[in-house]
Design an enzyme around this catalytic site. Structure first.
Site, short mmCIF file in Angstrom:
data_model
loop_
_atom_site.label_atom_id
_atom_site.label_comp_id
_atom_site.label_asym_id
_atom_site.label_seq_id
_atom_site.Cartn_x
_atom_site.Cartn_y
_atom_site.Cartn_z
N GLY A 1 0.79 -1.30 -0.24
CA GLY A 1 0.02 0.06 -0.10
C GLY A 1 0.86 1.22 -0.07
O GLY A 1 2.04 1.21 -0.06
N ARG B 1 3.71 5.95 2.08
CA ARG B 1 4.55 7.28 2.15
C ARG B 1 4.00 8.21 1.10
O ARG B 1 4.53 9.24 0.82
CB ARG B 1 5.92 7.21 2.33
CG ARG B 1 6.87 6.84 1.20
CD ARG B 1 7.99 7.03 1.50
NE ARG B 1 9.09 6.27 0.69
CZ ARG B 1 10.27 6.45 0.30
NH1 ARG B 1 10.74 7.38 1.03
NH2 ARG B 1 10.85 5.65 -0.40
N LYS C 1 4.71 12.46 -2.02
CA LYS C 1 5.41 11.32 -1.69
C LYS C 1 6.39 11.92 -0.68
O LYS C 1 7.18 12.94 -0.80
CB LYS C 1 6.24 10.73 -2.88
CG LYS C 1 7.24 9.33 -2.35
CD LYS C 1 7.59 8.79 -3.72
CE LYS C 1 8.61 7.62 -3.28
NZ LYS C 1 9.12 7.06 -4.57
N ASP D 1 8.30 5.67 8.54
CA ASP D 1 7.92 7.00 8.88
C ASP D 1 6.99 7.62 7.92
O ASP D 1 6.52 8.73 8.08
CB ASP D 1 9.04 7.80 9.33
CG ASP D 1 9.92 7.85 8.16
OD1 ASP D 1 9.84 7.38 7.16
OD2 ASP D 1 11.21 8.55 8.34
N GLY D 2 6.74 7.18 6.71
CA GLY D 2 6.15 7.83 5.71
C GLY D 2 6.87 9.09 5.21
O GLY D 2 6.11 9.71 4.42
N ARG E 1 3.91 14.18 -7.19
CA ARG E 1 4.02 13.26 -8.53
C ARG E 1 2.58 13.39 -8.88
O ARG E 1 1.73 13.55 -8.51
CB ARG E 1 4.15 11.71 -8.26
CG ARG E 1 5.38 11.44 -7.25
CD ARG E 1 5.92 10.06 -7.27
NE ARG E 1 5.23 9.10 -6.86
CZ ARG E 1 5.40 7.76 -6.54
NH1 ARG E 1 6.57 7.49 -7.00
NH2 ARG E 1 4.55 6.93 -6.13
N ASP F 1 4.50 -4.31 -7.36
CA ASP F 1 3.96 -3.22 -6.63
C ASP F 1 4.58 -1.90 -7.36
O ASP F 1 3.88 -0.81 -6.96
CB ASP F 1 4.06 -2.96 -5.41
CG ASP F 1 5.45 -3.20 -4.60
OD1 ASP F 1 6.11 -4.65 -4.90
OD2 ASP F 1 6.24 -2.47 -4.02
N ASN F 2 5.56 -1.95 -8.12
CA ASN F 2 6.06 -1.04 -8.79
C ASN F 2 6.01 -0.95 -10.39
O ASN F 2 6.68 -0.49 -11.13
CB ASN F 2 7.70 -0.79 -8.63
CG ASN F 2 7.86 -0.51 -7.14
OD1 ASN F 2 7.13 -0.02 -6.47
ND2 ASN F 2 9.13 -0.87 -6.50
N ASP G 1 7.88 4.96 -9.64
CA ASP G 1 8.73 4.76 -8.19
C ASP G 1 10.23 4.57 -8.40
O ASP G 1 10.77 3.60 -8.76
CB ASP G 1 8.11 3.28 -7.60
CG ASP G 1 7.00 3.50 -6.79
OD1 ASP G 1 6.48 4.73 -6.99
OD2 ASP G 1 6.66 2.62 -6.02
P1 AMP Z 1 9.14 0.71 -2.24
O1 AMP Z 1 10.50 -0.21 -2.32
O2 AMP Z 1 9.78 2.22 -2.38
O3 AMP Z 1 8.40 0.61 -3.78
O4 AMP Z 1 8.20 0.63 -1.35
C1 AMP Z 1 7.70 -0.75 -0.93
C2 AMP Z 1 6.67 -0.57 0.15
O5 AMP Z 1 7.23 0.10 1.38
C3 AMP Z 1 5.37 0.46 -0.09
O6 AMP Z 1 4.23 0.13 0.37
C4 AMP Z 1 6.05 1.76 0.21
O7 AMP Z 1 4.94 2.77 0.64
C5 AMP Z 1 6.58 1.54 1.70
N1 AMP Z 1 7.61 2.35 1.96
C6 AMP Z 1 8.95 2.79 1.51
N2 AMP Z 1 9.55 3.67 2.32
C7 AMP Z 1 8.62 4.03 3.27
C8 AMP Z 1 8.66 4.95 4.29
N3 AMP Z 1 9.67 5.68 4.52
N4 AMP Z 1 7.63 5.11 5.14
C9 AMP Z 1 6.46 4.36 4.92
N5 AMP Z 1 6.19 3.31 4.01
C10 AMP Z 1 7.55 3.22 3.08
MG MG Z 2 6.88 1.13 -4.60
#
Ligand code: AMP
Ligand code: MG
Length: 520
Positions: free
Chosen positions: A102, A105, A125, A137-138, A195, A272-273, A282
Site C-alpha cells: 500500500g 508514504r 510522496k 515513517d512515511g 507526483r 507493486d512498482n 517509483d
Molecule cells: P518501495 O520499495 O519504495 O517501492 O516501497 C515498498 C513499500 O514500502 C511500499 O508499500 C511503500 O509505501 C513502503 N515504504 C517505503 N518507504 C517507506 C517509508 N519511509 N515510510 C512508509 N512506507 C514506506
Molecule cells: Mg513502490
C-alpha cells in the site's frame, strides 16, 4: 489568491473506502483506499517546479507563486477539492509474495481534470504516515526526492512513458536513515515530491484483492480501471478483461524497450512498482548504464541475485505480467485467454526493440541478420567497457568510405581495453559501414534519424549525485541546471558538454554513483 484546481475524485467516489479513519498500521480489508491526512512539516521551501507539468494542470505563474500552493505541496494545507487518501495494494517483491504493502508514504490528493478534459492523479510522496506505513515513517529524504524529481522529468523528455513530478519541496525537517543498513542511521534533510500521472494503479492493486479471494471487489476494481483509465478500449463484454490485459502487455513491452534503448535500469521491478498504464513508476535505486553491462544493477539489495539487472528487465516485466494473469484469471470463464496477452508481449517487445535499435544504428528498417551485428556490438562494448550513450552518439559520425575507431574515442573508460580491442572494433565498424551502404539512405537523413534516437544527455548517476551534494549544502542551482539540460536530451547544447561526459573515475565505486540503497 488561492490557486484553483478542478478536482473530480472518482477513485474515492466509485470505489469502497476504509471506514477506520485512524492512521495506525493495519490490514485494510474490503476497501481500496483509506482516508488520511498529510502530516504538516516545519518550514516548506520550494526547491523546483517542472513548469511543463504545471501547464498540464492549468497552473499559471501566479498560481505557482501563491504561498497556498507551496503549503499544499508540502502537505501543510488542503486546497478546495482535495480529499487525501492512501491506496491499498500488495505485491511480489524479489520474486516472493509480500502481502499487503500500500501507499506507505504516498498520499493521493485527488484527481484533477484540466481544461482539455485530461485527468491527473496528484500524489505527495514523503508526506507522512498512512495505515500502510508498517513500521516506517512515511517520509522521504532530499537525496531520493531529487532523484525522483529529476529522473521522471528526464524520462519524459526522452520520450519514455513515465509518471511526472510537479514539484520538489524541502520540509525543513530531518529524517533518520540507515543508508547501508549497517546500524549507522544519520539525520538527513527531508523533502516531498508531488507526483502526477493519469493513474498510479499498480499490478499489486489487483494481486492483493485476488490473494484475499475478494473476487467481487476485484471485479469492481477492474471495471473501474478499464472505464476510467482505458476509455479507448473496445471489446465485447466477454472479451473485455483479456483485451484489457493485452493492452497492458503492449504498454509494458513498449516501456521496457524504451528502458533498454536509453540505458535505464529501474532497480526494483517488484509487481507493486509496475504501472497498469505502462508508465515508469517509483524511482528508487534506479541507475543509468555507463559502461555497457547487461549484468549491472544499481540496487545494493539486488547485488547478489541481480534479479533486476539491466539485461533481465524484459524477462522480469514478463514475469510480472504472469503474476497479473494469476490475479485476473479467476474473473474469466476461460483464463487461457490471458495467454494471448503474454504472447503479444513477446511479439511487441521483439518488434519494438528491433525498430528502436534500427533507429539507433541509423538503419531504415531492421533486417534479420542485423541481430548478429547488434549482438557483436553489445559483446564488444561489454568486454571493452564502452560507454553505451557515447558509443551510439559516436556512430553517427562514421565515414562510410573510411570507418575509423577515432569516432568512438570518448566512449572508452580504459586505455588498456581500447588498445586491446581496437582491431575488433575496427572490423566491426567496417561491417557496420558496409551495412549502412546497403541501406542507401542519404547521409543527412541517416544522421537525423540517429540523433533523434540516441540521447546525448541522460541523468548519469554521478550527475544526480553532484546535484544532491550541492543541494545538501543549500545550493539548488545544479538541480535547475540539470533539469534544463535534460529538457532537450537529443540536442547538442552549446557550453554544456560537461553534462554529456562519461562517468569520471572518482565516481566509479562511489555510493550514489554506482550503487544505490533502497533506503530513501
Ligand atoms: P518501495 O520499495 O519504495 O517501492 O516501497 C515498498 C513499500 O514500502 C511500499 O508499500 C511503500 O509505501 C513502503 N515504504 C517505503 N518507504 C517507506 C517509508 N519511509 N515510510 C512508509 N512506507 C514506506
Ligand atoms: Mg513502490
Amino acid at each position: 489568491m488561492t490557486p484553483s484546481l478542478n478536482f473530480d475524485n472518482r477513485f474515492l467516489r466509485e470505489l469502497p473506502g476504509d471506514t477506520d479513519n485512524r492512521q495506525h498500521p493495519r490490514q485494510v480489508i474490503g476497501a481500496c483506499w483509506s482516508p488520511v491526512h498529510p502530516t504538516p512539516v516545519a518550514s516548506p521551501q520550494l526547491i523546483a517546479y517542472a513548469h511543463e507539468v504545471a501547464d498540464a494542470l492549468d497552473l499559471d505563474a501566479s498560481a505557482l507563486a501563491a504561498p497556498e500552493l507551496l503549503e499544499a505541496l508540502a502537505g501543510n494545507r488542503l486546497l478546495p477539492g482535495m480529499q487525501p487518501y492512501a491506496t491499498c495494494y500488495g505485491g511480489h517483491q524479489f520474486g516472493q509474495w509480500a502481502g499487503q504493502l500500500g501507499d506507505g508514504r504516498a498520499i493521493m490528493l485527488g484527481e484533477v481534470l484540466n481544461r482539455s478534459g485530461q485527468r491527473f492523479e496528484l500524489q505527495l510522496k514523503g508526506a507522512g504516515p498512512t495505515p500502510y506505513s508498517r513500521r516506517a515513517d512515511g517520509r522521504a529524504v532530499l537525496r531520493s526526492s531529487i532523484r525522483e524529481f529529476l529522473c521522471s522529468e528526464a524520462m519524459h523528455h526522452l520520450g519514455v512513458p513515465t509518471t511526472r513530478a510537479l514539484s520538489l519541496v524541502g520540509t525543513g525537517e530531518s529524517v533518520l536513515r540507515d543508508m547501508f543498513y549497517d546500524g549507522n542511521p544519520v539525520a538527513e534533510p527531508g523533502a516531498v515530491v508531488c507526483r502526477v500521472a493519469p493513474s498510479f494503479t499498480r499490478f499489486g492493486h489487483f494481486e492483493l484483492l485476488a490473494a484475499r479471494g475478494d473476487q467481487a471487489l476485484l471485479q469492481r476494481f477492474v471495471d473501474f480501471t478499464i472505464t476510467r483509465d482505458f476509455p479507448a478500449l473496445q471489446a465485447t463484454a466477454e472479451q473485455r478483461i483479456a483485451t484489457w490485459f493485452l493492452d497492458i502487455c503492449e504498454r509494458t513491452a513498449e516501456m521496457v524497450v524504451h528502458w533498454m534503448r536509453v540505458g535505464f535500469v529501474h532497480g526494483v521491478m517488484n509487481t507493486d512498482n509496475m504501472s497498469i498504464l505502462g508508465l515508469t513508476i517509483d524511482y528508487g535505486p534506479y541507475g543509468w548504464v555507463d559502461n555497457f553491462d547487461p549484468g549491472w544493477t544499481p540496487n545494493t539489495t539486488d547485488a547478489a541475485g541481480r534479479r533486476y539487472c539491466f539485461g533481465r528487465q524484459p524477462e522480469i516485466a514478463r514475469w510480472n505480467l504472469e503474476r497479473l494473469t494469476d490475479a485476473l484469471s479467476g474473473l474469466l470463464p476461460a483464463p487461457e485467454a490471458l495467454q494471448a496477452g503474454l504472447k503479444h508481449y513477446d511479439a511487441v517487445y521483439a518488434q519494438a526493440f528491433n525498430r528502436a535499435f534500427a533507429e539507433k544504428f541509423g538503419f531504415r528498417t531492421w533486417r534479420e541478420d542485423d541481430a548478429d551485428l547488434l549482438d557483436a556490438a553489445f559483446e564488444l562494448m561489454r568486454r571493452a567497457e564502452v560507454d553505451m550513450t557515447l558509443f551510439f552518439c559516436g556512430l553517427a559520425q562514421i565515414d562510410l568510405n573510411d570507418p575509423h575507431i577515432e569516432i568512438l574515442q570518448d566512449a572508452f573508460y580504459r586505455d588498456d581495453l581500447r588498445h586491446r580491442f581496437s582491431g575488433e572494433f575496427s572490423r566491426w565498424l567496417k561491417r557496420y559501414a558496409a551495412r549502412l551502404q546497403q541501406d542507401a539512405a542519404p547521409v543527412p537523413e541517416r544522421i537525423a534519424r540517429m540523433q533523434r534516437s540516441n540521447p546525448r544527455f541522460v541523468l548519469r548517476n554521478y550527475l544526480a549525485q553532484q546535484a544532491i551534494e550541492a543541494a545538501e549544502q543549500g545550493d539548488f542551482g545544479p538541480i535547475k541546471q540539470l533539469l534544463e539540460v535534460l529538457r532537450q536530451p537529443y540536442t547538442e547544447q552549446a557550453g554544456r558538454d560537461s553534462f554529456s561526459a562519461k562517468r569520471p573515475d572518482w565516481a566509479r565505486h562511489k555510493a550514489g554513483c554506482s550503487m544505490l540503497s533502497c533506503s530513501s
